[in-house]
Design a protein around this motif. Sequence first.
Motif, PDB file in Angstrom:
ATOM      1  N   LYS A  13      43.767   2.286  -5.918  1.00  0.00           N
ATOM      2  CA  LYS A  13      44.256   1.999  -4.561  1.00  0.00           C
ATOM      3  C   LYS A  13      43.870   3.099  -3.573  1.00  0.00           C
ATOM      4  O   LYS A  13      43.734   2.850  -2.382  1.00  0.00           O
ATOM      5  N   ALA A  14      43.690   4.306  -4.063  1.00  0.00           N
ATOM      6  CA  ALA A  14      43.384   5.440  -3.180  1.00  0.00           C
ATOM      7  C   ALA A  14      41.925   5.492  -2.762  1.00  0.00           C
ATOM      8  O   ALA A  14      41.580   6.191  -1.807  1.00  0.00           O
ATOM      9  N   ILE A  15      41.048   4.759  -3.417  1.00  0.00           N
ATOM     10  CA  ILE A  15      39.605   4.869  -3.156  1.00  0.00           C
ATOM     11  C   ILE A  15      39.233   4.608  -1.696  1.00  0.00           C
ATOM     12  O   ILE A  15      38.502   5.406  -1.105  1.00  0.00           O
ATOM     13  N   PRO A  16      39.710   3.529  -1.036  1.00  0.00           N
ATOM     14  CA  PRO A  16      39.310   3.327   0.373  1.00  0.00           C
ATOM     15  C   PRO A  16      39.722   4.483   1.292  1.00  0.00           C
ATOM     16  O   PRO A  16      38.959   4.901   2.154  1.00  0.00           O
ATOM     17  N   ASN A  17      40.931   5.021   1.073  1.00  0.00           N
ATOM     18  CA  ASN A  17      41.387   6.135   1.904  1.00  0.00           C
ATOM     19  C   ASN A  17      40.601   7.408   1.605  1.00  0.00           C
ATOM     20  O   ASN A  17      40.288   8.179   2.513  1.00  0.00           O
ATOM     21  N   LEU A  18      40.281   7.621   0.336  1.00  0.00           N
ATOM     22  CA  LEU A  18      39.460   8.775  -0.020  1.00  0.00           C
ATOM     23  C   LEU A  18      38.086   8.677   0.624  1.00  0.00           C
ATOM     24  O   LEU A  18      37.547   9.655   1.138  1.00  0.00           O
ATOM     25  N   ARG A  19      37.524   7.479   0.609  1.00  0.00           N
ATOM     26  CA  ARG A  19      36.194   7.278   1.199  1.00  0.00           C
ATOM     27  C   ARG A  19      36.231   7.550   2.702  1.00  0.00           C
ATOM     28  O   ARG A  19      35.350   8.202   3.251  1.00  0.00           O
ATOM     29  N   ALA A  20      37.266   7.042   3.371  1.00  0.00           N
ATOM     30  CA  ALA A  20      37.387   7.278   4.818  1.00  0.00           C
ATOM     31  C   ALA A  20      37.517   8.773   5.113  1.00  0.00           C
ATOM     32  O   ALA A  20      36.885   9.285   6.048  1.00  0.00           O
ATOM     33  N   PHE A  21      38.305   9.475   4.316  1.00  0.00           N
ATOM     34  CA  PHE A  21      38.468  10.919   4.509  1.00  0.00           C
ATOM     35  C   PHE A  21      37.150  11.636   4.259  1.00  0.00           C
ATOM     36  O   PHE A  21      36.760  12.528   5.014  1.00  0.00           O
ATOM     37  N   ALA A  22      36.439  11.215   3.226  1.00  0.00           N
ATOM     38  CA  ALA A  22      35.153  11.844   2.892  1.00  0.00           C
ATOM     39  C   ALA A  22      34.138  11.620   4.010  1.00  0.00           C
ATOM     40  O   ALA A  22      33.404  12.541   4.380  1.00  0.00           O
ATOM     41  N   LEU A  64      39.347  16.190  -3.340  1.00  0.00           N
ATOM     42  CA  LEU A  64      38.193  15.825  -2.514  1.00  0.00           C
ATOM     43  C   LEU A  64      37.845  16.950  -1.542  1.00  0.00           C
ATOM     44  O   LEU A  64      36.674  17.308  -1.384  1.00  0.00           O
ATOM     45  N   ARG A  65      38.850  17.511  -0.931  1.00  0.00           N
ATOM     46  CA  ARG A  65      38.641  18.613   0.020  1.00  0.00           C
ATOM     47  C   ARG A  65      37.982  19.795  -0.676  1.00  0.00           C
ATOM     48  O   ARG A  65      37.043  20.396  -0.160  1.00  0.00           O
ATOM     49  N   ASN A  66      38.455  20.135  -1.869  1.00  0.00           N
ATOM     50  CA  ASN A  66      37.871  21.253  -2.613  1.00  0.00           C
ATOM     51  C   ASN A  66      36.433  20.960  -3.011  1.00  0.00           C
ATOM     52  O   ASN A  66      35.575  21.846  -2.945  1.00  0.00           O
ATOM     53  N   VAL A  67      36.146  19.728  -3.427  1.00  0.00           N
ATOM     54  CA  VAL A  67      34.776  19.349  -3.782  1.00  0.00           C
ATOM     55  C   VAL A  67      33.878  19.474  -2.554  1.00  0.00           C
ATOM     56  O   VAL A  67      32.774  20.023  -2.625  1.00  0.00           O
ATOM     57  N   PHE A  68      34.362  18.973  -1.401  1.00  0.00           N
ATOM     58  CA  PHE A  68      33.566  19.036  -0.169  1.00  0.00           C
ATOM     59  C   PHE A  68      33.225  20.479   0.194  1.00  0.00           C
ATOM     60  O   PHE A  68      32.073  20.806   0.466  1.00  0.00           O
ATOM     61  N   TYR A  69      34.234  21.358   0.206  1.00  0.00           N
ATOM     62  CA  TYR A  69      33.980  22.733   0.606  1.00  0.00           C
ATOM     63  C   TYR A  69      33.124  23.473  -0.419  1.00  0.00           C
ATOM     64  O   TYR A  69      32.337  24.338  -0.053  1.00  0.00           O
TER      65      TYR A  69
END
Length: 187
Positions: A13-22, A64-69
């Motif tokens: 369920k979190a995938i769409p929100n994670l994608r939008a944040f990414a 996700l934030r840690n992966v991005f940074y």
Amino acid sequence: MEASANVKQDLLKAIPNLRAFAISLCGNPERADDLVQETLIRAWANLSSFTEGTNMVAWLYTILRNVFYSEYRKRSREVEDVEGRIAATQASPPPQEGHMNLRDFRQALDKLPDDQREALILVGGAGLSYEEAAEICGCALGTIKSRVNRARTRLAHTLAVQSAHEFGPEAEWQAILDRTGSSRASR
């Protein structure tokens, strides 16, 4: 640890929100998909460190934030792809007004300091509470509120926004009505 059906459903369920944040963080849908995939892989591998019953979405946003940074730090040491930069200058802007407004908004959002952009995306874009955003960013509640307020103020200034009524189709219709009303009043 064997993942329960609820945990698996929460991940899905979190995938769409994670994608939008990414996408908000990196601005590239393909790269955002890679970030989400890496986030889910790390979450799955570390599922034993997740306490069931706590906030799964906040945990995933943090990953996700840690992966991005982490990737951002790696990429900052890489040489920029010259061909990619030239290709970006060849793109023609979309003709629709909404697309232009979105592009302007995206550019203004990109000009915000990282901490303000991140806070605004978490609270305004992802719909998280200030408390959840503060937990994800690892700062005080007042700091998140301040960052969101400063980000909103800067965006309004950058986009020369006087009021919320300047956006959307209602604004276009209001402008038409104002013009026709002012032309009738001058008769």
